[in-house]
Design an enzyme around this catalytic site. Structure first.
Site, PDB file in Angstrom:
ATOM      1  N   HIS A 192       0.840  -1.208   0.000  1.00  0.00           N
ATOM      2  CA  HIS A 192       0.000   0.000   0.000  1.00  0.00           C
ATOM      3  C   HIS A 192       0.876   1.260   0.000  1.00  0.00           C
ATOM      4  CE1 HIS A 192      -2.754  -2.830   2.341  1.00  0.00           C
ATOM      5  NE2 HIS A 192      -3.511  -2.490   1.321  1.00  0.00           N
TER       6      HIS A 192
ATOM      7  N   ARG B  22      -4.064  -9.918   4.200  1.00  0.00           N
ATOM      8  CA  ARG B  22      -4.526 -11.231   4.661  1.00  0.00           C
ATOM      9  C   ARG B  22      -3.377 -12.147   5.095  1.00  0.00           C
ATOM     10  NH1 ARG B  22      -8.699 -10.107   0.571  1.00  0.00           N
ATOM     11  NH2 ARG B  22     -10.716 -10.189   1.631  1.00  0.00           N
TER      12      ARG B  22
HETATM   13  P1  AMP Z   1      -6.543  -3.469  -0.428  1.00  0.00           P
HETATM   14  O1  AMP Z   1      -6.370  -2.721   0.851  1.00  0.00           O
HETATM   15  O2  AMP Z   1      -6.199  -4.916  -0.333  1.00  0.00           O
HETATM   16  O3  AMP Z   1      -7.877  -3.196  -1.071  1.00  0.00           O
HETATM   17  O4  AMP Z   1      -5.472  -2.877  -1.433  1.00  0.00           O
HETATM   18  C1  AMP Z   1      -5.433  -1.507  -1.719  1.00  0.00           C
HETATM   19  C2  AMP Z   1      -4.512  -1.276  -2.877  1.00  0.00           C
HETATM   20  O5  AMP Z   1      -3.199  -1.720  -2.557  1.00  0.00           O
HETATM   21  C3  AMP Z   1      -4.932  -2.036  -4.133  1.00  0.00           C
HETATM   22  O6  AMP Z   1      -4.739  -1.199  -5.269  1.00  0.00           O
HETATM   23  C4  AMP Z   1      -3.993  -3.211  -4.139  1.00  0.00           C
HETATM   24  O7  AMP Z   1      -3.753  -3.728  -5.430  1.00  0.00           O
HETATM   25  C5  AMP Z   1      -2.735  -2.573  -3.586  1.00  0.00           C
HETATM   26  N1  AMP Z   1      -1.842  -3.606  -3.057  1.00  0.00           N
HETATM   27  C6  AMP Z   1      -2.151  -4.565  -2.149  1.00  0.00           C
HETATM   28  N2  AMP Z   1      -1.088  -5.379  -1.958  1.00  0.00           N
HETATM   29  C7  AMP Z   1      -0.105  -4.933  -2.770  1.00  0.00           C
HETATM   30  C8  AMP Z   1       1.236  -5.363  -3.029  1.00  0.00           C
HETATM   31  N3  AMP Z   1       1.767  -6.418  -2.431  1.00  0.00           N
HETATM   32  N4  AMP Z   1       1.965  -4.654  -3.922  1.00  0.00           N
HETATM   33  C9  AMP Z   1       1.432  -3.578  -4.557  1.00  0.00           C
HETATM   34  N5  AMP Z   1       0.178  -3.129  -4.355  1.00  0.00           N
HETATM   35  C10 AMP Z   1      -0.582  -3.792  -3.467  1.00  0.00           C
END
Ligand code: AMP
Length: 283
Positions: A40, A190
Site C-alpha cells: 500500500h 490477509r
Molecule cells: P486493499 O487494501 O487490499 O484493497 O489494497 C489496496 C490497494 O493496494 C490495491 O490497489 C492493491 O492492489 C494494492 N496492493 C495490495 N497489496 C499490494 C502489493 N503487495 N503490492 C502492490 N500493491 C498492493
C-alpha cells in the site's frame, strides 16, 4: 512530521479536494481497506512523487465481500496505518463510516465490465460489482487527477480501467508493481491470518510463478504445459486448494494456447482458511 488530516464526512472530503484543485494543485488518491503494508505504502510513495496532494482512503467495503467471506474479521490496524501514512507524507486520510457510504437506502450498484466475469468473478460472485461501485463513489467524493492501484490485484486493475474508459471518468489510473516479502510472498493484509506452517506453504504461489517463468525461459511456449507445472508446484508446496492457476491474455483475460505478448499467469489458492492471489506477466 505532520499527521495526515483525518476526514470522515463525505462533503468535507470533497470540499478539501475541490479547494486544492481550485488552487491548481494536483490530487492523487490511493484507495485501500487499511491494514497497510509496504505494498500500500508504495502506492502512496508513487502518488507523492506525482501529485501535490495525497488522499489515502481507508474503508473496508462491505459490498465487495461475499456472505461467507472475511468482512468481520478483516484486519483493522488504525493507529499503525496513521503512523505509516504520516511517515509517507500522506496529506489526507478519508475514512467514512459504513452507513455514510452504504446507507440501507442506497441500492444502486455498478454492473462491472466483461473483464470482471472470469477468474475472481467466478469464484467471488458480486465482488467486482462491489469494487466498481465503491471505486466510482470514491472518485465522485475525491475528484482527483490520478488514482493509484496495485498490480497485485491484476484483474481489479483491468476492471477499473474498463470502467473509467466506458464511463468517461476524468481520472488517470496508475498501476504500480507488486511488492513482495524478502522470500517472494506478495504482501497482503490477509498474510497476517497465516500460521507459521501456512506461511511456508503460501510461498507456493510465488514458486509457481517463478517455475512458469523459468519454463518459458527454457523455451516452452505451450500454455497447458506451463499451467500444468504451475499447478504441480502449488500442490507440491502444500497449498490446500487451487481456485485457478491460468495463463491469460493480459488485456482481455481470454484463455490462450501459446505464449504471446501480452500475457499473464494468474493464481488464486487457499492456504488454511486464507485465500491468496498473485500474478506475474509472462510476456
Ligand atoms: P486493499 O487494501 O487490499 O484493497 O489494497 C489496496 C490497494 O493496494 C490495491 O490497489 C492493491 O492492489 C494494492 N496492493 C495490495 N497489496 C499490494 C502489493 N503487495 N503490492 C502492490 N500493491 C498492493
Amino acid at each position: 512530521m505532520a499527521q495526515p488530516h483525518i476526514i470522515v464526512e463525505i462533503d468535507e472530503m470533497r470540499r478539501h479536494v475541490l479547494t486544492a484543485t481550485g488552487q491548481g494543485r494536483t490530487v492523487g488518491v490511493v484507495p485501500t481497506m487499511g491494514a497497510l503494508h509496504d505494498g500500500h505504502l508504495s502506492l502512496v510513495d508513487r502518488a507523492r512523487a506525482m501529485c501535490d496532494v495525497i488522499v489515502t482512503t481507508i474503508f473496508v467495503n462491505p459490498t465487495q465481500f461475499g456472505p461467507l467471506e472475511d468482512l468481520d474479521r478483516y484486519p483493522r490496524t488504525w493507529d499503525d496505518d496513521i503512523r505509516a501514512l504520516t511517515l509517507h507524507q500522506c496529506d489526507y486520510v478519508f475514512a467514512p463510516t459504513r452507513d455514510a457510504m452504504f446507507p440501507a437506502t442506497a441500492t444502486t450498484r455498478i454492473q462491472p465490465p466483461a473483464v470482471a466475469s472470469p477468474l475472481e468473478g467466478e469464484h467471488r460472485p458480486g465482488h467486482f460489482s462491489g469494487v466498481a461501485t465503491v471505486v466510482l463513489k470514491l472518485f465522485q467524493i475525491i475528484p482527483a487527477d490520478a488514482a493509484f492501484f496495485g498490480e497485485k490485484d491484476f484483474q481489479q486493475c483491468l476492471v477499473i480501467e474498463h470502467m473509467v474508459r466506458d464511463l468517461n471518468l476524468p481520472i488517470r489510473l496508475v498501476g504500480c508493481p507488486i511488492i513482495r516479502e524478502s522470500d517472494g510472498l506478495a504482501m497482503s493484509s490477509r498474510n497476517r491470518y497465516l500460521t507459521a506452517d501456512e506461511r511456508r506453504r503460501a510461498l507456493g504461489l510465488y514458486q509457481a510463478l517463478l517455475a512458469a517463468r523459468q519454463l518459458i525461459t527454457d523455451g516452452e511456449s505451450d500454455v497447458p504445459e506451463i499451467e500444468r507445472l504451475a499447478n504441480e508446484t502449488l500442490t507440491r508446496a502444500g497449498v490446500d486448494q487451487i481456485d485457478y492457476a491460468t495463463v491469460r491474455h493480459a488485456e482481455t483475460l481470454e484463455p490462450i494456447d501459446r505464449i504471446i505478448a501480452p500475457c499473464v499467469l494468474l493464481i488464486a489458492a487457499r492456504v488454511g482458511s486464507t485465500r491468496l492471489i498473485d500474478n506475474s506477466r509472462l510476456a
